[in-house]
Design a protein around this motif. Structure first.
Motif, PDB file in Angstrom:
ATOM      1  N   LEU A 131      55.921  71.584  21.790  1.00 46.11           N
ATOM      2  CA  LEU A 131      56.526  71.770  23.110  1.00 46.11           C
ATOM      3  C   LEU A 131      56.769  70.441  23.813  1.00 46.11           C
ATOM      4  O   LEU A 131      57.820  70.252  24.446  1.00 46.11           O
ATOM      5  N   GLU A 132      55.820  69.538  23.729  1.00 47.65           N
ATOM      6  CA  GLU A 132      55.993  68.241  24.391  1.00 47.65           C
ATOM      7  C   GLU A 132      57.226  67.520  23.864  1.00 47.65           C
ATOM      8  O   GLU A 132      58.027  66.976  24.648  1.00 47.65           O
ATOM      9  N   GLU A 133      57.402  67.517  22.552  1.00 47.94           N
ATOM     10  CA  GLU A 133      58.547  66.802  21.978  1.00 47.94           C
ATOM     11  C   GLU A 133      59.861  67.487  22.322  1.00 47.94           C
ATOM     12  O   GLU A 133      60.876  66.820  22.559  1.00 47.94           O
ATOM     13  N   ALA A 134      59.872  68.817  22.352  1.00 47.08           N
ATOM     14  CA  ALA A 134      61.105  69.534  22.718  1.00 47.08           C
ATOM     15  C   ALA A 134      61.447  69.314  24.188  1.00 47.08           C
ATOM     16  O   ALA A 134      62.605  69.059  24.543  1.00 47.08           O
ATOM     17  N   SER A 147      73.562  69.641  19.997  1.00 43.15           N
ATOM     18  CA  SER A 147      72.385  70.512  19.962  1.00 43.15           C
ATOM     19  C   SER A 147      71.696  70.437  18.607  1.00 43.15           C
ATOM     20  O   SER A 147      70.461  70.315  18.529  1.00 43.15           O
ATOM     21  N   LEU A 148      72.470  70.494  17.539  1.00 40.77           N
ATOM     22  CA  LEU A 148      71.887  70.414  16.197  1.00 40.77           C
ATOM     23  C   LEU A 148      71.242  69.051  15.965  1.00 40.77           C
ATOM     24  O   LEU A 148      70.195  68.947  15.311  1.00 40.77           O
ATOM     25  N   ARG A 149      71.857  68.001  16.513  1.00 43.51           N
ATOM     26  CA  ARG A 149      71.261  66.664  16.391  1.00 43.51           C
ATOM     27  C   ARG A 149      69.927  66.602  17.129  1.00 43.51           C
ATOM     28  O   ARG A 149      68.952  66.017  16.640  1.00 43.51           O
ATOM     29  N   LEU A 150      69.867  67.225  18.307  1.00 37.13           N
ATOM     30  CA  LEU A 150      68.618  67.233  19.069  1.00 37.13           C
ATOM     31  C   LEU A 150      67.534  68.035  18.356  1.00 37.13           C
ATOM     32  O   LEU A 150      66.356  67.645  18.363  1.00 37.13           O
ATOM     33  N   PHE A 151      67.914  69.148  17.741  1.00 32.15           N
ATOM     34  CA  PHE A 151      66.932  69.921  16.980  1.00 32.15           C
ATOM     35  C   PHE A 151      66.393  69.089  15.809  1.00 32.15           C
ATOM     36  O   PHE A 151      65.197  69.122  15.510  1.00 32.15           O
ATOM     37  N   GLU A 152      67.266  68.345  15.156  1.00 32.75           N
ATOM     38  CA  GLU A 152      66.807  67.446  14.090  1.00 32.75           C
ATOM     39  C   GLU A 152      65.862  66.390  14.649  1.00 32.75           C
ATOM     40  O   GLU A 152      64.823  66.078  14.050  1.00 32.75           O
ATOM     41  N   GLN A 153      66.199  65.859  15.823  1.00 38.46           N
ATOM     42  CA  GLN A 153      65.364  64.823  16.433  1.00 38.46           C
ATOM     43  C   GLN A 153      63.991  65.382  16.813  1.00 38.46           C
ATOM     44  O   GLN A 153      62.971  64.693  16.664  1.00 38.46           O
ATOM     45  N   VAL A 154      63.950  66.620  17.297  1.00 33.71           N
ATOM     46  CA  VAL A 154      62.669  67.251  17.602  1.00 33.71           C
ATOM     47  C   VAL A 154      61.786  67.269  16.356  1.00 33.71           C
ATOM     48  O   VAL A 154      60.609  66.891  16.396  1.00 33.71           O
ATOM     49  N   SER A 155      62.345  67.710  15.237  1.00 33.80           N
ATOM     50  CA  SER A 155      61.574  67.756  13.994  1.00 33.80           C
ATOM     51  C   SER A 155      61.112  66.366  13.585  1.00 33.80           C
ATOM     52  O   SER A 155      59.939  66.173  13.217  1.00 33.80           O
ATOM     53  N   ASN A 191      60.571  63.747  15.420  1.00 33.90           N
ATOM     54  CA  ASN A 191      59.532  63.262  16.327  1.00 33.90           C
ATOM     55  C   ASN A 191      58.195  63.962  16.088  1.00 33.90           C
ATOM     56  O   ASN A 191      57.130  63.341  16.139  1.00 33.90           O
ATOM     57  N   ILE A 192      58.262  65.263  15.827  1.00 40.01           N
ATOM     58  CA  ILE A 192      57.040  66.021  15.563  1.00 40.01           C
ATOM     59  C   ILE A 192      56.370  65.528  14.293  1.00 40.01           C
ATOM     60  O   ILE A 192      55.158  65.260  14.268  1.00 40.01           O
ATOM     61  N   PHE A 193      57.138  65.386  13.227  1.00 32.37           N
ATOM     62  CA  PHE A 193      56.537  64.988  11.959  1.00 32.37           C
ATOM     63  C   PHE A 193      56.013  63.553  12.007  1.00 32.37           C
ATOM     64  O   PHE A 193      54.982  63.239  11.409  1.00 32.37           O
ATOM     65  N   ASP A 194      56.703  62.687  12.738  1.00 32.49           N
ATOM     66  CA  ASP A 194      56.192  61.324  12.919  1.00 32.49           C
ATOM     67  C   ASP A 194      54.845  61.354  13.642  1.00 32.49           C
ATOM     68  O   ASP A 194      53.906  60.649  13.265  1.00 32.49           O
ATOM     69  N   ARG A 195      54.761  62.177  14.667  1.00 32.73           N
ATOM     70  CA  ARG A 195      53.536  62.237  15.458  1.00 32.73           C
ATOM     71  C   ARG A 195      52.381  62.866  14.679  1.00 32.73           C
ATOM     72  O   ARG A 195      51.221  62.475  14.844  1.00 32.73           O
ATOM     73  N   LEU A 196      52.696  63.812  13.808  1.00 39.22           N
ATOM     74  CA  LEU A 196      51.670  64.476  13.016  1.00 39.22           C
ATOM     75  C   LEU A 196      51.324  63.715  11.735  1.00 39.22           C
ATOM     76  O   LEU A 196      50.377  64.072  11.034  1.00 39.22           O
ATOM     77  N   GLY A 197      52.106  62.685  11.436  1.00 35.82           N
ATOM     78  CA  GLY A 197      51.847  61.922  10.227  1.00 35.82           C
ATOM     79  C   GLY A 197      52.212  62.664   8.963  1.00 35.82           C
ATOM     80  O   GLY A 197      51.581  62.490   7.918  1.00 35.82           O
TER      81      GLY A 197
END
Length: 377
Positions: free
Chosen positions: A59-62, A174-182, A184-190
């Motif tokens: 949620l934070e990243e979105a 919108s599709l680019r932002l959805f990709e960016q959300v993913s 950012n999430i995966f970077d943060r989760l390692g």
């Protein structure tokens, strides 16, 4: 959390065969989750702690990218689903229809896209509202024939999103932002992922490559054989050939159909990938912000329990108290490392010792007050 007052306490230890066990097996044995019925998970306290932190990251990243968080129903009218004919065909027997007399004509949520379009059709009016980008957590229920526990469930957690766009340029954004959300999430989760583009009608899809998952044809990785991979997230233009019923008035005051982007992330699979990505010889070396607790409080001897209980009460929101009375100290310390808790607070012989998980930081203190001052810095 007091460990003695939990279910599965005999399983609260690092397995002797840890090195040889698959991550899914380690996660499903009652420490983090448990599957009393095939494909239907219980998230137990340690697992729920990590799950909640993962969902908060989503949620934070979105929201950082301007998406709004909503909650959606757990059931859908059959007639709404049937408006997406290809969805009915795709899921077919996996749709769980409700036969209760008062809920006849409804089914448990199988896929939310038709529901969101139905919502937009009753509330979308003008181009000035667009683009609209929503995200939400939702449990999906499907009649899967052969469940594989965490990796292929009958009930599973997802993080999903939709965009309502007025033109192609907006949809692409919108599709680019959805990709960016993913990303950012995966970077943060390692979690390291492999991305594929424009395959099978999906604009972008993130995969986790490991030792468990589906056997997929990925010639860009290995042209000679199939690759073990888990699809974690995808974003795509929802059925561009279908005339969706959600419409709006454009700048020329003409009736126009909305362009619809859809996004999905398998929360349960990300949960698995997080643990699988952070295995070491001690267990799961989770990122600190995702650890179930920041501290484990461990007495060396039975006589020390009363002392550590007082310390635990001062920090209990961020601590696990291992108050099991018939478990050796060494097993308790090993279990703390196994579940990914970054710090141990040990009390014995009238002194407190703070150790990090790798034990390259070791500090001793003579009083509870000194310990509290140290950990609150």
């Amino acid at each position: 959390m007091k460990l003695r007052r939990q279910l599965f306490t005999p399983d609260m230890k690092k397995p002797n065969d840890y090195v040889d066990r698959k991550t899914s097996s380690l996660l499903e044995n009652g420490v983090f989750t448990y599957f009393r019925d095939p494909g239907v998970p219980f998230y137990l306290p340690l697992g729920r702690k990590v799950l909640t932190k993962i969902q908060d990251v989503f949620l934070e990243e979105a929201e950082n990218l301007g998406m709004s968080h909503i909650e959606i129903p757990a059931i859908m009218r059959d007639e709404v689903l049937e408006e997406g004919e290809e969805i009915v065909y795709t899921f077919n027997e996996r749709i769980v229809r409700l036969n209760n007399l008062r809920l006849k004509g409804y089914h448990l949520l199988t896929t939310p896209e038709p529901m969101m379009l139905d919502l937009a059709s009753s509330s979308l009016c003008a181009y000035s509202q667009l683009p609209i980008r929503f995200v939400y957590h939702v449990d999906i229920v499907r009649g899967v024939r052969e469940s594989k526990g965490m990796l292929k469930g009958r009930q599973f957690k997802t993080f999903m999103g939709n965009s309502f766009d007025g033109n192609r340029e907006s949809l692409e954004e919108s599709l680019r932002l959805f990709e960016q959300v993913s990303d950012n999430i995966f970077d943060r989760l390692g979690i390291v992922t492999h991305k594929r583009r424009n395959i099978g009608g999906v604009n972008i899809e993130h995969f986790y490559l490991g030792t468990e998952g589906d056997n997929l044809d990925m010639p860009e990785i290995d042209a000679g054989k199939r690759v073990k991979a888990l699809s974690l997230a995808m974003a795509y233009h929802y059925n561009p050939k279908k005339i969706v019923k959600a419409r709006f008035r454009n700048k020329q005051n003409k009736n126009s159909r909305v362009l619809y982007g859809t996004y999905g992330m398998g929360t349960q699979r990300v949960f698995y990938a997080l643990f699988d990505s952070h295995r070491d010889k001690r267990g799961f070396n989770l990122p600190s912000e995702l650890a179930p607790f920041q501290f484990s409080v461990i007495p060396v001897n039975l006589a020390d329990h009363k002392e550590v209980e007082r310390l635990y009460e001062a920090i209990k929101d961020g601590a696990l108290l291992d108050d099991r009375k018939n478990v050796p100290f060494g097993e308790k310390a090993t279990f703390s490392d196994y579940v990914g808790i970054p710090w141990k607070i040990i009390y014995g012989n009238g002194r407190y010792t703070i150790k990090n998980r790798n034990e390259d930081i070791v500090e001793t203190f003579d009083s509870e007050e000194a310990v509290l001052n140290r950990i609150r810095k």
